[in-house]
Scaffold this motif. Structure first.
Motif, short mmCIF file in Angstrom:
data_model
loop_
_atom_site.label_atom_id
_atom_site.label_comp_id
_atom_site.label_asym_id
_atom_site.label_seq_id
_atom_site.Cartn_x
_atom_site.Cartn_y
_atom_site.Cartn_z
N SER A 1 3.93 -6.61 -5.18
CA SER A 1 3.93 -6.43 -6.63
C SER A 1 4.96 -7.36 -7.25
O SER A 1 6.12 -7.39 -6.81
N THR B 1 -7.66 -11.37 -2.75
CA THR B 1 -7.12 -10.03 -2.51
C THR B 1 -7.14 -9.22 -3.80
O THR B 1 -6.67 -9.69 -4.84
N PRO B 2 -7.70 -7.99 -3.80
CA PRO B 2 -7.63 -7.14 -4.99
C PRO B 2 -6.19 -6.97 -5.45
O PRO B 2 -5.30 -6.73 -4.64
N GLY B 3 -5.97 -7.12 -6.75
CA GLY B 3 -4.63 -7.03 -7.30
C GLY B 3 -3.98 -8.38 -7.56
O GLY B 3 -2.91 -8.44 -8.17
N VAL B 4 -4.62 -9.47 -7.12
CA VAL B 4 -4.12 -10.82 -7.39
C VAL B 4 -4.87 -11.39 -8.59
O VAL B 4 -6.09 -11.48 -8.56
N THR B 5 -4.12 -11.77 -9.62
CA THR B 5 -4.74 -12.32 -10.83
C THR B 5 -4.06 -13.63 -11.20
O THR B 5 -2.85 -13.67 -11.43
N PHE C 1 0.77 -10.20 -9.15
CA PHE C 1 0.42 -9.40 -7.98
C PHE C 1 0.65 -7.93 -8.34
O PHE C 1 1.79 -7.53 -8.58
N GLU C 2 -0.44 -7.17 -8.40
CA GLU C 2 -0.36 -5.75 -8.78
C GLU C 2 -0.84 -4.90 -7.61
O GLU C 2 -2.04 -4.72 -7.41
N GLU C 3 0.13 -4.42 -6.81
CA GLU C 3 -0.21 -3.60 -5.65
C GLU C 3 -1.26 -4.29 -4.77
O GLU C 3 -2.21 -3.66 -4.29
N ALA C 4 -1.06 -5.59 -4.55
CA ALA C 4 -1.97 -6.35 -3.70
C ALA C 4 -1.67 -6.02 -2.24
O ALA C 4 -0.55 -6.19 -1.77
N ARG C 5 -2.68 -5.57 -1.52
CA ARG C 5 -2.50 -5.05 -0.17
C ARG C 5 -3.07 -6.04 0.85
O ARG C 5 -4.22 -6.46 0.76
N VAL D 1 2.34 -4.19 0.73
CA VAL D 1 1.86 -4.14 -0.65
C VAL D 1 2.78 -5.00 -1.50
O VAL D 1 4.00 -4.82 -1.49
#
Length: 404
Positions: free
Chosen positions: A164, A207-211, A234-238, A162
């Motif tokens: 961040s 990837t969810p959490g990547v902005t 990157f917010e808790e990108a798994r 994960v």
């Protein structure tokens, strides 16, 4: 030391010089015009894809990669004069030849440290020029000149990692074809060895959490042709644990292996930028008149042109020596020389381009000539891949060590 070009280098130089004259220089203005018509300035103009197809057809493709299994198999000394030629049009030629940063460094990392699945999934499409990539190391909240400061966290959670953290000036990330990030962060932030705390991991863009939050300007330029320089969160990108490159704690060593060739590539292209500036300076000098005589007859202009020529010849020899040493004693053995060219080349080329701008007057800072954009690129390289002062500190300590 023998810096004479061998037969293969001469053949590729001739082909590349012809390619630049016939295709790249005429495409510079076309690229600007087409980009203005795109729905997004970050999309790729058609002329760029045409250049890539022609370069690949001519065998001018992946010239940077010494691994013959994936690239042209050239040595650093063979690639040096070719990279210099592409530096004459740094925002178009390297991309046309699939030799543009940060993809070059990322392909080197994957070729050297990636496993077979990582190579198949990401290296192969990068080598084919089908996708782009980004290298996420620099952070806004810490002094990234010291890579041990990195705060981005890569945390193991079962079969996943994960991620961040917040990165910026992530080159190429604004391009919608940028599909993969190589992210550097800490897997062991409390480890006793500060150079074993970091790891590198592959994070797909979707990837969810990547902005990708925004494009960062460089002296007012957004560098559309390069793919921009973005702020990425990157917010808790798994991602799966299999996305780790190498092993935990190897990130710092991989970064050093990546940046060595990157620094010499930048310096090679900088010399090409200086040559373009000298050519423009001379053309301007013989075509303009001030105070009753041509600029080419002004003594100060003579000094600028002569000093620029001497400086470029000195820099080229130093870069060629460094390339030769990297080939013969390895990147580690050439460490001092790599630092020397990283210090000397951007500094000198900024001054040469500045003189060319001065000679062009108002035109020099306009969009009608490439000089302002060349200056911004060269000036940025006094910071990129480690600021001058870090390299000066390290090089001085290396010299002083001989006397301690």
């Amino acid at each position: 030391m023998d810096f004479a070009f061998d037969a293969r280098t001469e053949e590729l130089r001739a082909k590349l010089l012809a390619f630049m004259d016939e295709y790249v220089y005429p495409a510079e203005q076309v690229e600007h015009e087409q980009r203005a018509q795109l729905a997004s300035p970050w999309d790729t103009p058609a002329v760029v894809e045409e250049l890539k197809a022609e370069a690949r057809r001519q065998g001018l493709w992946n010239l940077f990669l010494p691994d013959a299994r994936h690239g042209a198999g050239l040595t650093n000394l063979q690639y040096a004069p070719l990279a210099e030629i592409t530096g004459r049009s740094p925002h178009l030629a390297p991309t046309a030849l699939n030799c543009a940063a940060p993809d070059t460094g990322n392909m080197e990392v994957l070729a050297q440290f990636g496993d077979e699945q990582q190579k198949k999934q990401w290296l192969e499409p990068l080598l084919a020029g089908e996708i782009r990539s980004a290298f996420a190391m620099t952070e806004p909240e810490v002094a990234s000149s010291d890579a041990t400061n990195i705060e981005t966290r890569i945390r193991r959670d079962g079969d996943d990692y994960v991620i961040s953290g917040r990165k910026w000036y992530i080159s190429g990330a604004m391009n919608p074809r940028c599909q993969i990030f190589i992210v550097m962060g800490k897997t062991d932030p409390d480890g006793a060895d500060i150079r074993r705390q970091q790891s590198m991991i592959l994070v797909p863009r979707d990837t969810p959490g990547v902005t990708v939050k925004r494009a960062m300007q460089v002296f007012g330029y957004e560098d559309h042709s390069h793919g921009g320089h973005a702020e990425v969160v990157f917010e808790e990108a798994r991602v799966p644990a299999a996305n780790l490159i190498g092993e935990e704690g190897s990130g710092f060593a991989i970064a050093q292996a990546r940046l060595g060739p990157g620094r010499i590539h930048h310096c090679m292209r900088l010399i090409g930028m200086a040559e373009r500036a000298i050519e423009l300076m001379c053309r301007r000098a013989v075509s303009r008149t001030a105070f009753g005589k041509s600029l080419a007859q002004q003594g100060v202009v003579h000094n600028w042109i002569a000093d620029a020529r001497v400086t470029v010849e000195q820099l080229r020899l130093l870069v060629l020596k460094t390339a030769w040493m990297m080939d013969t004693v390895g990147n580690k053995g050439a460490h001092a020389e790599i630092q020397a060219i990283k210090i000397a080349t951007p500094r000198a080329v900024v001054d040469i381009i500045d003189k060319a701008i001065q000679l062009h007057g108002a035109g020099g800072v306009s969009q009608d000539f490439p000089l302002a954009e060349l200056w911004a690129s060269a000036r940025t390289l006094k910071l990129a891949d480690g600021p001058d002062e870090v390299h000066q500190r390290s090089l001085a300590r290396r010299e002083l060590k001989k006397y301690l």
